[in-house]
Design an enzyme around this catalytic site. Structure first.
Site, PDB file in Angstrom:
ATOM      1  N   GLU A 120       0.844  -1.189   0.000  1.00 30.22           N
ATOM      2  CA  GLU A 120       0.000   0.000   0.000  1.00 30.22           C
ATOM      3  C   GLU A 120       0.885   1.247   0.000  1.00 30.22           C
ATOM      4  OE1 GLU A 120      -3.821   1.785   2.497  1.00 30.22           O
ATOM      5  OE2 GLU A 120      -2.418   0.453   3.519  1.00 30.22           O
TER       6      GLU A 120
ATOM      7  N   LYS B   5      -9.895   1.801  -2.710  1.00 26.74           N
ATOM      8  CA  LYS B   5     -10.122   1.281  -1.360  1.00 26.74           C
ATOM      9  C   LYS B   5     -11.550   1.585  -0.906  1.00 26.74           C
ATOM     10  CE  LYS B   5      -7.776   1.298   3.150  1.00 26.74           C
ATOM     11  NZ  LYS B   5      -6.619   1.894   3.864  1.00 26.74           N
TER      12      LYS B   5
ATOM     13  N   CYS C 217      -5.711  -3.143   2.611  1.00 29.82           N
ATOM     14  CA  CYS C 217      -5.493  -2.916   4.041  1.00 29.82           C
ATOM     15  C   CYS C 217      -6.756  -3.117   4.879  1.00 29.82           C
ATOM     16  CB  CYS C 217      -4.880  -1.539   4.240  1.00 29.82           C
ATOM     17  SG  CYS C 217      -4.075  -1.331   5.859  1.00 29.82           S
TER      18      CYS C 217
END
Length: 325
Positions: free
Chosen positions: A54, A159, A201
């Protein structure tokens, strides 16, 4: 009721995957060059799927996202508009690999027409209408790009779940102060091997995403992520193993290397977990490339031995994979 019809393997042939754990500094060009070196190192192991962390091209943090953000649209963007896009494409093409390019901050600029009208028919109002003054609205995303072995863009994922947490005395972080959430899944077909799912994440904490991916035929869930020194030791490996055992697929999580001189301290420990939730390989804290072999037979063994796919009670609860196309 168990189906007697033979099932096609979700992973068509064995494949090697590599997670490239590296640190990113303030110099974007240097970060891209360093990533290219480490991707080449990963490809040299025989890995055909390579994953970056990331925010691999910039420091991680709300203060940094606008500074390092790149405009990806229209696609493909010009090199001066998105050097990271073209660097990733070249890394994939030069090494003949599928490259899951971690994530980068993305900027989308929306231009709106504003007349500046005051509600009265004045000379000034008429002038404003003629000029049609432009107003630019900026939206930022945390975005992952996946490229084919020919350097073609295969998928863009923004995301979906933003990292907004507050653990008293430990850590407070609000990605939503700067970033906006995406609203589309990334299920990516790799023709020789099968389908993978890509998320980022904090997304790993939401099992629904993983369930949808597994039930739609993915052999692996891939999460570039930057857990911190509070949540990392608590949940990093736990969540990877949970998503694997729940869905009987491989899970790969790729972290930045830990840099205690940076503003955000990543946990590290990039890892690959098998469909029985065994950790196949795990990095330490520093820069490292970890590699694991994925085998479709291991997925089938897990699903035959513990036949969750045939025992679910969709007559009692909903199948989340069928709620939204």
């Amino acid at each position: 009721m168990a189906s007697s019809a033979p099932r096609s393997p979700v992973l068509k042939q064995p494949v090697k995957i590599a997670c490239v754990q590296l640190a990113a500094g303030p110099d974007k060009a240097a970060n891209l060059a360093h990533a290219a070196v480490k991707v080449r190192e990963a490809a040299a192991t025989g890995a055909k799927i390579v994953v970056l962390p990331e925010c691999f091209n910039s420091p991680y943090g709300c203060d940094h996202f606008p500074t390092y953000a790149e405009r990806l649209l229209p696609s493909p963007p010009p090199p001066e508009q998105s050097p990271s896009f073209h660097a990733l494409s070249a890394m994939a093409r030069d090494n003949g690999i599928y490259l899951i390019g971690g994530s980068i901050p993305e900027l989308v600029v929306t231009t709106e027409d504003g007349s500046g009208a005051s509600g009265q028919d004045t000379i000034e109002e008429e002038e404003n209408k003629k000029k049609k003054k432009k107003k630019d609205e900026k939206t930022y995303y945390n975005t992952s790009l996946t490229f084919s072995p020919t350097g073609e863009l295969l998928a863009t994922y923004r995301k979906m779940h933003l990292f907004d947490i507050s653990i008293p005395g430990k850590i407070t972080f609000r990605e939503s102060d700067v970033l906006s959430p995406g609203d589309s899944l990334a299920l990516v077909d790799l023709p020789e091997y099968g389908r993978v799912a890509i998320a980022i994440c904090y997304d790993v904490r939401f099992p629904e995403l993983a369930m949808i991916a597994a039930r739609r035929g993915c052999f692996a869930l891939v999460y570039p992520g930057a857990f911190n020194l509070t949540t990392g030791p608590l949940h990093w490996q736990l969540l990877a193993r949970a998503r694997a055992v729940d869905n009987q697929v491989y899970v790969a999580m790729c972290s930045p290397a830990r840099d205690m001189s940076a503003g955000y301290h990543a946990w590290g420990h990039s890892l690959v977990v098998d469909p029985m939730a065994q950790v196949l390989v795990e990095a330490g804290e520093g820069e490292e490339v970890v590699v694991a072999d994925l085998d479709g037979e291991k997925i089938e063994e897990a699903r035959k031995g513990i036949p969750l796919r045939d025992q679910r009670r969709f007559d009692v609860y909903a199948d989340v994979s069928r709620v939204k196309p």
